[in-house]
Design an enzyme around this catalytic site. Structure first.
Site, PDB file in Angstrom:
ATOM      1  N   GLY A  20       0.779  -1.247   0.000  1.00 21.03           N
ATOM      2  CA  GLY A  20       0.000   0.000   0.000  1.00 21.03           C
ATOM      3  C   GLY A  20       0.805   1.289   0.000  1.00 21.03           C
ATOM      4  O   GLY A  20       0.307   2.328   0.433  1.00 21.03           O
ATOM      5  N   ASN A  22       1.688   3.043  -2.632  1.00 23.54           N
ATOM      6  CA  ASN A  22       1.021   3.971  -3.570  1.00 23.54           C
ATOM      7  C   ASN A  22      -0.277   4.504  -2.969  1.00 23.54           C
ATOM      8  O   ASN A  22      -0.642   5.655  -3.196  1.00 23.54           O
ATOM      9  CB  ASN A  22       0.747   3.284  -4.915  1.00 23.54           C
ATOM     10  CG  ASN A  22       1.966   3.291  -5.807  1.00 23.54           C
ATOM     11  OD1 ASN A  22       2.349   4.333  -6.318  1.00 23.54           O
ATOM     12  ND2 ASN A  22       2.604   2.135  -5.963  1.00 23.54           N
ATOM     13  N   ILE A  97      -7.463  -9.433 -11.633  1.00 29.72           N
ATOM     14  CA  ILE A  97      -7.805  -8.795 -12.912  1.00 29.72           C
ATOM     15  C   ILE A  97      -9.314  -8.566 -12.948  1.00 29.72           C
ATOM     16  O   ILE A  97     -10.097  -9.486 -12.684  1.00 29.72           O
ATOM     17  CB  ILE A  97      -7.338  -9.682 -14.086  1.00 29.72           C
ATOM     18  CG1 ILE A  97      -5.808  -9.740 -14.059  1.00 29.72           C
ATOM     19  CG2 ILE A  97      -7.851  -9.144 -15.414  1.00 29.72           C
ATOM     20  CD1 ILE A  97      -5.208 -10.704 -15.055  1.00 29.72           C
ATOM     21  N   LEU A  98      -9.699  -7.329 -13.222  1.00 26.65           N
ATOM     22  CA  LEU A  98     -11.130  -7.012 -13.271  1.00 26.65           C
ATOM     23  C   LEU A  98     -11.727  -7.524 -14.582  1.00 26.65           C
ATOM     24  O   LEU A  98     -11.118  -7.380 -15.645  1.00 26.65           O
ATOM     25  CB  LEU A  98     -11.327  -5.499 -13.155  1.00 26.65           C
ATOM     26  CG  LEU A  98     -10.840  -4.864 -11.839  1.00 26.65           C
ATOM     27  CD1 LEU A  98     -10.893  -3.342 -11.926  1.00 26.65           C
ATOM     28  CD2 LEU A  98     -11.648  -5.363 -10.645  1.00 26.65           C
ATOM     29  N   ASN A 112      -4.620   2.324 -13.368  1.00 25.99           N
ATOM     30  CA  ASN A 112      -3.684   1.365 -12.761  1.00 25.99           C
ATOM     31  C   ASN A 112      -2.275   1.930 -12.883  1.00 25.99           C
ATOM     32  O   ASN A 112      -1.978   2.700 -13.793  1.00 25.99           O
ATOM     33  CB  ASN A 112      -3.751   0.028 -13.504  1.00 25.99           C
ATOM     34  CG  ASN A 112      -2.819  -1.009 -12.888  1.00 25.99           C
ATOM     35  OD1 ASN A 112      -2.708  -1.121 -11.663  1.00 25.99           O
ATOM     36  ND2 ASN A 112      -2.134  -1.773 -13.729  1.00 25.99           N
ATOM     37  N   HIS A 114       1.726   0.653 -13.229  1.00 24.97           N
ATOM     38  CA  HIS A 114       2.521  -0.541 -13.541  1.00 24.97           C
ATOM     39  C   HIS A 114       4.002  -0.168 -13.547  1.00 24.97           C
ATOM     40  O   HIS A 114       4.383   0.867 -14.100  1.00 24.97           O
ATOM     41  CB  HIS A 114       2.097  -1.087 -14.910  1.00 24.97           C
ATOM     42  CG  HIS A 114       2.797  -2.364 -15.240  1.00 24.97           C
ATOM     43  ND1 HIS A 114       2.440  -3.570 -14.664  1.00 24.97           N
ATOM     44  CD2 HIS A 114       3.846  -2.627 -16.040  1.00 24.97           C
ATOM     45  CE1 HIS A 114       3.256  -4.513 -15.106  1.00 24.97           C
ATOM     46  NE2 HIS A 114       4.113  -3.971 -15.943  1.00 24.97           N
ATOM     47  N   GLU A 179       7.019   6.131  -8.769  1.00 22.44           N
ATOM     48  CA  GLU A 179       5.589   5.792  -8.840  1.00 22.44           C
ATOM     49  C   GLU A 179       4.792   6.715  -7.925  1.00 22.44           C
ATOM     50  O   GLU A 179       3.707   7.191  -8.276  1.00 22.44           O
ATOM     51  CB  GLU A 179       5.346   4.344  -8.385  1.00 22.44           C
ATOM     52  CG  GLU A 179       5.805   3.289  -9.363  1.00 22.44           C
ATOM     53  CD  GLU A 179       5.463   1.878  -8.889  1.00 22.44           C
ATOM     54  OE1 GLU A 179       4.399   1.669  -8.296  1.00 22.44           O
ATOM     55  OE2 GLU A 179       6.284   0.970  -9.119  1.00 22.44           O
TER      56      GLU A 179
HETATM   57  C1  GRF Z   1       3.808  -1.236  -7.394  1.00 20.08           C
HETATM   58  O1  GRF Z   1       5.105  -1.483  -7.865  1.00 20.08           O
HETATM   59  C2  GRF Z   1       2.858  -1.058  -8.558  1.00 20.08           C
HETATM   60  O2  GRF Z   1       3.445  -0.482  -9.675  1.00 20.08           O
HETATM   61  C3  GRF Z   1       2.447  -2.481  -8.867  1.00 20.08           C
HETATM   62  O3  GRF Z   1       2.363  -3.104  -7.601  1.00 20.08           O
HETATM   63  C4  GRF Z   1       3.216  -2.442  -6.671  1.00 20.08           C
HETATM   64  C5  GRF Z   1       2.375  -2.046  -5.512  1.00 20.08           C
HETATM   65  O4  GRF Z   1       3.132  -1.518  -4.457  1.00 20.08           O
HETATM   66  N1  GRF Z   1       1.226  -2.518  -9.620  1.00 20.08           N
HETATM   67  P1  GRF Z   1       2.396  -0.809  -3.231  1.00 20.08           P
HETATM   68  O5  GRF Z   1       1.434  -1.834  -2.633  1.00 20.08           O
HETATM   69  O6  GRF Z   1       1.689   0.390  -3.729  1.00 20.08           O
HETATM   70  O7  GRF Z   1       3.488  -0.470  -2.257  1.00 20.08           O
END
Ligand code: GRF
Length: 194
Positions: A20, A22, A97-98, A112, A114, A179
C-alpha cells in the site's frame, strides 16, 4: 478542474492487495486542497494487507472482499462502490484482474500503475525481466484499465536509467519512488480534462 475542488472532490476508491505505498501517496495527495479527489473507500482482496492500516489511520472506510468466486466478489465490489458514489477507481498493487463485465458496468474511470515503460514488460516480475534483458531504461506507467492486462490508454510515464550495478531490488526501490510522484500527477491530468 475548479469544480472538483473542496466539497466537490471526486469520490474515489483505491484497490490494494498488499503493502500500500502507492495508496499512502494517494492519501497524502488527496489531503491537499488542490487535489481533485477524495479517497472515500479502500478495497482489499487480502484481509492482512498492510495498506489497510494507512486507510484506518486516516479514517477511510475499508472493505475486504475475499475472492472465493470472482463473479460474486465483483458483484459485492460493484454494490459497495455504487453505495459510496465512487467515480474513480485507482488500482494500486491490486493483484486481481477485473472482468470485462465489471469494467463496463462501472460508471466511472479506472486507473492502474505498472512498474515498467508499457507496452514493454506487461505482467508480473517486470524488474527481473528488465535486468535480465540488460535494458538501459525502465520506469513506470499510469494507464486506464481495459479488459486486456496492462493495455489501456497511457496517461503518464516516467523513465529512469538502469545502471550496470542495479539489481531487481535496487530497481524496484527506485521505480517505486517515482511511482509515488507519478500516480497523483496522472490523476490530476486525467481529471483536468473532465
Ligand atoms: C507497485 O510497484 C505497482 O506499480 C504495482 O504493484 C506495486 C504495488 O506496491 N502494480 P504498493 O502496494 O503500492 O506499495
Amino acid at each position: 478542474m475548479a469544480k472538483l475542488i473542496g466539497k466537490n472532490k471526486l469520490n474515489s476508491a483505491i484497490f490494494i492487495s498488499g503493502r500500500g505505498s502507492n495508496l499512502k501517496s494517494l492519501i497524502n495527495f488527496a489531503k491537499k486542497n488542490s487535489s481533485p479527489i477524495k479517497i472515500t473507500l479502500v478495497i482489499s482482496n487480502k484481509k492482512n494487507a498492510k495498506g489497510l492500516n494507512y486507510a484506518k489511520q486516516n479514517n477511510i472506510k475499508t472493505i475486504v472482499v475475499i475472492y472465493k468466486n470472482k463473479l460474486k466478489a465483483e458483484k459485492k465490489i460493484l454494490s459497495d462502490i455504487s453505495k459510496n458514489n465512487i467515480r474513480l477507481i485507482c488500482l494500486a498493487g491490486f493483484m486481481k484482474i477485473l472482468s470485462k463485465k465489471f469494467i463496463s458496468k462501472f460508471n466511472g474511470k479506472i486507473l492502474n500503475i505498472h512498474p515498467s515503460l508499457l507496452p514493454n514488460y506487461k505482467g508480473l516480475n517486470a524488474h527481473r525481466r528488465v535486468i535480465g534483458n540488460k535494458e538501459k531504461f525502465t520506469g513506470c506507467t499510469v494507464h486506464l484499465v481495459n479488459s486486456r492486462l496492462d493495455s489501456g490508454k497511457i496517461i503518464l510515464q516516467k523513465k529512469i536509467r538502469v545502471f550496470k550495478k542495479d539489481n531487481e531490488n535496487s530497481l524496484s526501490k527506485k521505480v517505486l519512488k517515482i511511482e509515488h510522484k507519478l500516480y497523483p500527477k496522472a490523476v490530476k491530468k486525467l481529471l483536468s480534462n473532465l
